[in-house]
Scaffold this active site. Structure first.
Site, PDB file in Angstrom:
ATOM      1  N   ASP A 146      -2.585  -4.973  -0.859  1.00  0.00           N
ATOM      2  CA  ASP A 146      -3.813  -4.852   0.378  1.00  0.00           C
ATOM      3  C   ASP A 146      -5.093  -4.610  -0.623  1.00  0.00           C
ATOM      4  OD1 ASP A 146      -4.643  -2.791   2.679  1.00  0.00           O
ATOM      5  OD2 ASP A 146      -5.034  -0.591   1.360  1.00  0.00           O
ATOM      6  N   HIS A 174     -10.812 -12.303   3.793  1.00  0.00           N
ATOM      7  CA  HIS A 174     -10.933 -10.129   4.349  1.00  0.00           C
ATOM      8  C   HIS A 174     -12.424 -10.070   4.328  1.00  0.00           C
ATOM      9  CE1 HIS A 174     -10.222  -6.117   3.949  1.00  0.00           C
ATOM     10  NE2 HIS A 174      -8.867  -5.749   4.199  1.00  0.00           N
ATOM     11  N   LYS A 188       0.775  -1.252  -0.033  1.00  0.00           N
ATOM     12  CA  LYS A 188       0.124   0.181  -0.038  1.00  0.00           C
ATOM     13  C   LYS A 188       0.721   1.068   0.134  1.00  0.00           C
ATOM     14  CE  LYS A 188      -1.884  -1.098   3.952  1.00  0.00           C
ATOM     15  NZ  LYS A 188      -2.981  -1.031   5.392  1.00  0.00           N
ATOM     16  N   GLY A 203      -5.370  -4.732  11.566  1.00  0.00           N
ATOM     17  CA  GLY A 203      -6.079  -3.346  11.671  1.00  0.00           C
ATOM     18  C   GLY A 203      -5.400  -2.620  12.677  1.00  0.00           C
TER      19      GLY A 203
END
Lengths: 379, 379
Positions: A171, A260, A144, A332
């Site tokens: 990402d 995801h 990313k 996260g």
């Protein structure tokens, strides 16, 4: 309305535990409603006695207070679920998802239904073998930010792989935008990680993101494999849970799948509706063939509680028919300081997903990766 | 991190309005978080100045109080959405779905993005032509309850068609169970409705339910067409929204699609998270090619408000690029007494879905259907 069901039902039933809002009578009314809404979708007073009422309509097996709300365990005939994941979810939560005050806590399937599912192709042991890491937690990072070109992302992947990261994924928002077209990015990142592996002797895997249109998901997965990619990232909330299963069962593929949670949040974040964290990110990811399941760790930038994360981990690894366990992947907003605590809570069979945190230590991505790797190798 | 994005962005942007919980500072913090989380997913303080920060990161265009909460309009570069529905939804609500206190109120796409979508194949006018009903609301019913055999369901379809029902669909829970196997049921119900049409001169359509495994959805849709079926019922919450689009754009198919809300409830029922009713059941169903969109009517056995239903109807029919309008289909506990009120609220371009209510008038299904038909023909 005919009342004899043919062929005769097996008598095998599966159970779903629902959390129900309201006082005793209101909650019991919700339970009774579920038994009809999720099966016959027919007014109860118009349904004649017979097989349909006695066997097809859901059955309240338990009803009890749970804190300030109630819980009902409702059983359904195996045959109502038809034989596949889509219709199973339809019976478990299809229409009732639209009524407030009902949440799925757990699902219990008999062995005969678990046998419908192949589950993870690799699971924890298989993924460990692929990356050559038998005991410690795995280290994963993400390429990313969105907007970088394929070559820059590939260079980043190369540095991360040199630094010892086990899994490098796109990402979840990087898919097929003009700044890093899918095929170009997958080829370059796969090649970059392969080059690093040759230099280090490592077995780092690059996983490409597959938030693709419905007609391209399978095709792109095959392209990833042909291009030498190491796996795929699938977002069941966006492409459909059963599409992930399709990839997991594709005989022409041998790629690990990382699930995801994008777009699945509304299923879990509201305590009065939806489905429990453990079922969504643990059990269902596993039935649908994920080898690893990403969830937002407690204490990071998302709002899951420690208990919810523990439920996910439990559902990911507990015995479940012949289905392999799925690797829980905590991400996260993870930082290096939290690794020891995480290991304490989750044990060794966990993937630490460090995304933005990998950049916080400075511009030397290889050095940053090495730093995190040293931390997990101490375990 | 390189800061120049190539190829240069078009400058075209789409807008999303989010409802944000919290006081002013908390809500504004959520808005700022969304601009990063939904695009670069990168710590804001680590992002250098340049194209990525200025163009890829979302932009807060408006921020204002809305009752006791706040609303932010955030714009994103068209290119972040990659060119397809899946990545568009990923940018709109992918990761942020996992954070509490954020709800999508509306989405506004520039013409250039609307042009990505073919939308409904038939829409309101096309479906009216198929059933030969130019002005009045359409009457739809469902074959149920689950557990009946194919022949019984076909006989039921025959009676409904004789009674003048315009659209007869499988109940959403009836898919491929052993008591009415998919192909057998589709063949018999299609034949039964065709026979009734020959007798009445009518143009009733039978729509088969497609809550199918991912690898069978397209195949089953083609089977429905070959077997003489009149359309399909698709559950985007179960099979994936983009799978519906795939069917709508399939050159080998010419079947109307009716979208059913099963499993999508958690996206809308919690006021603090998810996506608005109008966007889910109106706009997104339309982008994904539904010709009709089922929603639970207010005052029935579900809990949608009148205002939420009106939003769905507005989003279904308002001008939207070159996309045809989608037929709103109000169901979920509708009774004959409510038809006049419904017509008042929704106008003529609406489908009345009468399921269980069709059985409440007694065992003469043809007569019951005729009774409902008389009601809608008075409009």
């Amino acid at each position: 309305v005919k009342t004899i069901v043919q062929p005769a039902l097996s008598g095998l039933r599966f159970q779903v535990c629902y959390r129900l809002e309201g006082d005793h009578d209101e909650a019991f009314g919700r339970a009774e409603d579920i038994t009809l809404e999720q099966t016959v979708e027919f007014p109860g007073d118009l349904l004649p006695d017979g097989d349909i009422r006695r066997q097809i309509v859901g059955r309240i097996e338990e009803f009890s207070p749970f804190g300030r709300v109630f819980r009902a365990v409702i059983s359904y005939a195996m045959e109502t679920a038809g034989g596949d994941l889509v219709q199973l979810l339809n019976v478990v939560f299809g229409n009732i998802s639209i009524k407030p005050g009902v949440r799925v806590e757990w699902i219990d399937l008999p062995e005969e239904m678990l046998a419908w599912f192949k589950g993870p192709r690799f699971g924890i042991a298989g993924l460990r073998e692929k990356v050559g890491v038998p005991y410690r937690p795995l280290l994963c990072t993400a390429l990313k930010p969105m907007g970088l070109g394929s070559q820059t992302l590939a260079e980043m992947a190369y540095q991360f792989a040199l630094g010892g990261v086990d899994l490098i994924k796109d990402d979840h928002g990087i898919n097929a935008q003009p700044f890093s077209p899918f095929r170009e990015r997958v080829e370059r990142c796969s090649a970059a990680v392969a080059r690093a592996n040759r230099e280090t002797g490592g077995k780092c895997l690059y996983l490409a993101s597959l938030a693709a249109p419905a007609h391209l998901v399978v095709e792109r997965a095959h392209f990833v494999q042909q291009a030498g990619g190491g796996g795929v990232v699938v977002m069941p909330g966006l492409v459909g849970l059963d599409t992930m299963r399709l990839l997991a069962e594709d005989d022409g593929l041998a790629l690990p799948i990382m699930a995801h949670p994008a777009f699945q949040g509304s299923l879990v974040t509201c305590s009065t509706t939806g489905i429990s964290h453990g079922v969504i990110f643990g059990m269902l990811a596993r039935l649908a063939g994920a080898d690893a399941t990403i969830f937002p760790n407690y204490g990071g930038r998302f709002a899951f509680s420690k208990k919810q994360c523990e439920q996910i981990v439990t559902e990911s690894r507990k015995p479940l028919g012949n289905l392999k366990p799925v690797f829980p992947a905590a991400g996260g907003g993870m930082t290096v300081e939290r690794l020891p605590e995480m290991r304490q809570v989750f044990g060794n069979d966990v993937i630490f997903l460090i995304g933005g945190g990998m950049h916080r230590l400075g511009p030397d991505l290889k050095g940053n990766a090495r730093h995190f790797k040293d931390m997990v190798e101490r375990f």
